[in-house]
Design a protein around this motif. Structure first.
Motif, PDB file in Angstrom:
ATOM      1  N   ARG A   1      -8.368   7.907  -0.582  1.00 24.32           N
ATOM      2  CA  ARG A   1      -7.952   6.769   0.242  1.00 24.32           C
ATOM      3  C   ARG A   1      -7.650   5.589  -0.668  1.00 24.32           C
ATOM      4  O   ARG A   1      -8.496   5.151  -1.445  1.00 24.32           O
TER       5      ARG A   1
ATOM      6  N   TRP B   1     -10.451   5.423  -3.405  1.00 19.46           N
ATOM      7  CA  TRP B   1     -11.751   5.891  -2.939  1.00 19.46           C
ATOM      8  C   TRP B   1     -11.743   7.407  -2.787  1.00 19.46           C
ATOM      9  O   TRP B   1     -10.750   8.000  -2.353  1.00 19.46           O
TER      10      TRP B   1
ATOM     11  N   ALA C   1      -7.041  -6.516   4.109  1.00 19.35           N
ATOM     12  CA  ALA C   1      -7.104  -5.185   3.496  1.00 19.35           C
ATOM     13  C   ALA C   1      -6.224  -4.212   4.265  1.00 19.35           C
ATOM     14  O   ALA C   1      -6.040  -4.334   5.472  1.00 19.35           O
ATOM     15  N   ARG C   2      -5.706  -3.251   3.527  1.00 20.65           N
ATOM     16  CA  ARG C   2      -4.897  -2.184   4.133  1.00 20.65           C
ATOM     17  C   ARG C   2      -5.174  -0.901   3.361  1.00 20.65           C
ATOM     18  O   ARG C   2      -5.103  -0.879   2.136  1.00 20.65           O
ATOM     19  N   SER C   3      -5.506   0.176   4.075  1.00 18.54           N
ATOM     20  CA  SER C   3      -5.806   1.440   3.410  1.00 18.54           C
ATOM     21  C   SER C   3      -4.892   2.541   3.933  1.00 18.54           C
ATOM     22  O   SER C   3      -4.431   2.488   5.073  1.00 18.54           O
ATOM     23  N   GLU C   4      -4.639   3.497   3.068  1.00 17.42           N
ATOM     24  CA  GLU C   4      -3.811   4.655   3.418  1.00 17.42           C
ATOM     25  C   GLU C   4      -4.408   5.904   2.801  1.00 17.42           C
ATOM     26  O   GLU C   4      -4.900   5.875   1.669  1.00 17.42           O
TER      27      GLU C   4
ATOM     28  N   PRO D   1     -13.418   2.041   3.291  1.00 17.19           N
ATOM     29  CA  PRO D   1     -12.395   1.221   3.946  1.00 17.19           C
ATOM     30  C   PRO D   1     -11.712   1.754   5.194  1.00 17.19           C
ATOM     31  O   PRO D   1     -10.822   1.070   5.675  1.00 17.19           O
TER      32      PRO D   1
ATOM     33  N   GLU E   1      -6.712   1.685  -1.081  1.00 18.07           N
ATOM     34  CA  GLU E   1      -6.864   0.409  -0.370  1.00 18.07           C
ATOM     35  C   GLU E   1      -6.293  -0.719  -1.215  1.00 18.07           C
ATOM     36  O   GLU E   1      -6.577  -0.819  -2.414  1.00 18.07           O
TER      37      GLU E   1
ATOM     38  N   ALA F   1       0.833  -1.203   0.000  1.00 17.02           N
ATOM     39  CA  ALA F   1       0.000   0.000   0.000  1.00 17.02           C
ATOM     40  C   ALA F   1       0.868   1.254   0.000  1.00 17.02           C
ATOM     41  O   ALA F   1       0.574   2.239  -0.699  1.00 17.02           O
TER      42      ALA F   1
END
Length: 360
Positions: A244, A188, A230-233, A211, A246, A51
């Motif tokens: 965002r 997103w 899942a990993r979001s930043e 997310p 993900e 990510a």
């Protein structure tokens, strides 16, 4: 004398087999749980790195688009066009530059912010104007787009503004971080997924919630529902708009190599156990059973001072191992002693008969 506990050797052998089975099962169970936990931990760490890498790639793409817009705005040709007030030439300039950039819509505004030239002709009004932000994200027909505004300056005087619009992010970049059914990337804006890997909509990703707080989700792939980590930043490329990013990764795909290793470990353990059982049976047949038989026969000889019938032929037994040698040596020794005992008893009886005759 009968040897007590004559099955001690066999019992010890069976106890060793049971202990090996229990230890192997415990190691297999521990390895299974430990491997599953480690896979999750490793996958989460790798997903965080992926990510971060994708976010940096977006930052680079953003910086590249801004730099290209700046190069166009600093072009001597555009400065001359604005100074000489030639709108048709401005349109030709925008058309020529659109062929060598990712910008799909371009506008030139005059010093007062009025629409001076555009490409294509149906581009509509510019999304940015003088006094607004230098860049922002906006919704386009194909999804998310980046609008960039750069002033056109000559001799310290602002001649106008160049506004450029390009799809963002590039779908090729997204697919570069994507593997169908395994890894995917989505961008997103608020609660709407605007740019995502091509396989994600078919897996039901678009119906998922936004997310920010999740670290896992369920997606359908190959006719089955699988767990994805899942990993979001947050990616603040054009404040105040916060995108965002993900990344999702299939847990089943990541665990598959470890499960294969686990299956190989289990198969190896079963093979070792079967080999141990075969070896134990061999030891029981060739070593333990003869020793137990010797122990039983020795008890009978000691108790009755006679040779048991089963000792017939023992002195001629082939000696193909140490136990067989012991078996034959024991038989020969006992038979020799028994013969000596018989001769001694016969001599003793003869002596008694002779003395009795002489006395008479």
């Amino acid at each position: 004398m009968q040897v007590s506990g004559s099955t001690t050797i066999r019992r010890t052998l069976y106890l060793g087999m049971a202990l090996a089975l229990a230890v192997g099962l415990a190691v297999f169970t521990f390895f299974s749980f430990y491997t599953t936990g480690q896979v999750r931990s490793i996958l989460r760490r790798d997903l965080a790195g992926l990510a971060s890498l994708a976010a940096k790639a977006l930052e680079r793409d953003h910086a590249t688009l801004v730099r290209r817009a700046q190069d166009m705005a600093r072009s001597k040709a555009l400065q001359v066009i604005l100074q000489l007030d030639m709108p048709p030439q401005a349109v030709l300039f925008l058309e020529a530059n659109s062929r060598f950039s990712h910008f799909t819509r371009l506008w030139v505004l005059d010093a007062k912010g009025a629409d001076y030239a555009r490409f294509p002709a149906d581009a509509g009004p510019p999304p940015l104007g003088p006094g607004g932000p230098e860049d922002l994200f906006t919704l386009a027909d194909s999804g998310l787009a980046l609008a960039v505004q750069i002033p056109v300056i000559a001799a310290g005087e602002v001649l106008g503004h160049l506004v450029a619009l390009a799809p963002f992010p590039d779908q090729d970049l997204i697919e570069g971080f994507s593997r169908p059914g395994d890894a995917g990337m989505a961008l997103w804006l608020d609660s709407t997924p605007l740019a995502l890997s091509a396989w994600l909509p078919g897996a039901g990703y678009s119906t998922q919630a936004a997310p920010p707080q999740r670290d896992a989700l369920s997606l359908a792939w190959g006719g089955k529902t699988h767990e994805f980590l899942a990993r979001s930043e947050a990616v603040p490329l054009a404040p105040p708009t916060i995108l965002r990013l993900e990344m999702v990764r299939s847990l089943a795909h990541a665990q598959e190599p470890f499960f294969n290793l686990l299956a190989a470990f289990f198969a190896g353990w079963v093979l070792i156990l079967v080999s141990f059982l075969v070896f134990a049976r061999y030891v029981n047949t060739r070593l333990v059973a003869p020793v137990l038989e010797l122990s039983r026969v020795a008890g009978e000889v000691d108790a009755h001072a006679t040779l048991p019938a089963q000792m017939q032929g023992w002195e001629n037994t082939p000696a193909d191992n140490e136990i067989a040698v012991l078996h034959r040596s024991f038989a020969r020794t006992v038979i020799s002693l028994h013969r000596a005992l018989v001769l001694a008893e016969a001599a003793d009886r003869a002596k008694g008969d002779f003395l009795s005759t002489v006395s008479h």
